[in-house]
Design a protein around this motif. Structure first.
Motif, PDB file in Angstrom:
ATOM      1  N   LYS A   1       0.851  -1.181   0.000  1.00 50.09           N
ATOM      2  CA  LYS A   1       0.000   0.000   0.000  1.00 50.09           C
ATOM      3  C   LYS A   1       0.893   1.239   0.000  1.00 50.09           C
TER       4      LYS A   1
ATOM      5  N   ASP B   1      -4.011   8.191  -1.071  1.00 51.13           N
ATOM      6  CA  ASP B   1      -3.871   6.742  -1.180  1.00 51.13           C
ATOM      7  C   ASP B   1      -3.643   6.440  -2.657  1.00 51.13           C
TER       8      ASP B   1
ATOM      9  N   ASP C   1      -3.210   3.776  -4.180  1.00 49.23           N
ATOM     10  CA  ASP C   1      -3.820   2.545  -4.682  1.00 49.23           C
ATOM     11  C   ASP C   1      -5.310   2.728  -4.970  1.00 49.23           C
ATOM     12  N   SER C   2      -5.807   3.939  -4.690  1.00 49.12           N
ATOM     13  CA  SER C   2      -7.227   4.189  -4.955  1.00 49.12           C
ATOM     14  C   SER C   2      -7.429   5.432  -5.813  1.00 49.12           C
ATOM     15  N   THR C   3      -6.318   6.074  -6.266  1.00 49.53           N
ATOM     16  CA  THR C   3      -6.443   7.277  -7.069  1.00 49.53           C
ATOM     17  C   THR C   3      -6.398   6.919  -8.552  1.00 49.53           C
TER      18      THR C   3
END
Length: 211
Positions: A191, A207, A209-211
């Motif tokens: 992460k 984050d 990993d979520s953008t």
């Protein structure tokens, strides 16, 4: 000896005390995590910062569900808010990284070890959470890049903290570290976060990993 406790002589004094080491031919740096912890503990004692109570719920919540943004928000609310405002004219990103690491190491060392400024082909990371072997987070790595924005510089962005922009160069930097880490440890779950610490006003976490 007469110079040992004079402010201008501190770099040499601290070097001989083992609190600093050679970084390169021109500068010094803090040698290891043990010394970082000692310095942070001294800071906490100097400013009467509570690191022994009120963190239990935050740490328990993280162990139950490893939400790094929530953990950092708790750190900011419970730890940073205790600091006198005058100190924020003399600090930068290393302060947030070291105090966050030191606080987490008090409560989470059963499950994690930490790397500070670990070298990879693409450069040195700021902070890594490394899940301990045979513990519940054994295959988890959390990679964090800290960036400091002074209160004065932040005013030039003309935006609220929640809209502070993610810079492309910071994304490329941490993505490069992540690529090197995965090449070395392909089995881990990784992460990645960029944390902008904005003086003592607040912070913005991305984050990646979520953008």
């Amino acid at each position: 000896m007469s110079q040992f406790f004079q402010k201008s002589y501190y770099p040499i004094s601290f070097f001989y005390l083992g609190l600093l080491t050679r970084k390169d031919e021109f500068s010094l740096s803090i040698p290891n995590l043990n010394i970082r912890k000692i310095i942070t503990e001294y800071l906490n004692e100097l400013y009467h910062i509570d690191v022994s109570t009120r963190y239990e719920d935050a740490m328990r919540r993280f162990v139950q569900h490893p939400d790094l943004p929530r953990l950092f928000a708790d750190y900011w609310q419970l730890y940073v808010s205790q600091l006198p405002e005058a100190i924020f004219t003399h600090i930068q990103e290393n302060f947030y990284r070291t105090t966050f690491y030191e606080l987490c190491s008090r409560y989470l060392s059963k499950w994690f070890t930490w790397n500070v400024e670990r070298s990879y082909p693409g450069g040195r990371t700021d902070l890594e959470f490394v899940g301990k072997y045979n513990e519940k987070f054994a295959h988890l790595r959390i990679l964090i890049e800290f960036k400091y924005i002074s209160n004065t510089k932040f005013q030039s962005y003309h935006c609220p903290i929640e809209n502070f922009p993610l810079k492309q160069k910071d994304t490329l930097q941490i993505t490069g570290y992540a690529r090197d880490l995965i090449r070395e440890y392909p089995e881990v779950t990784l992460k990645k976060y960029v944390i902008y610490c904005i003086g003592n006003h607040g912070f913005r976490i991305y984050d990646l990993d979520s953008t």
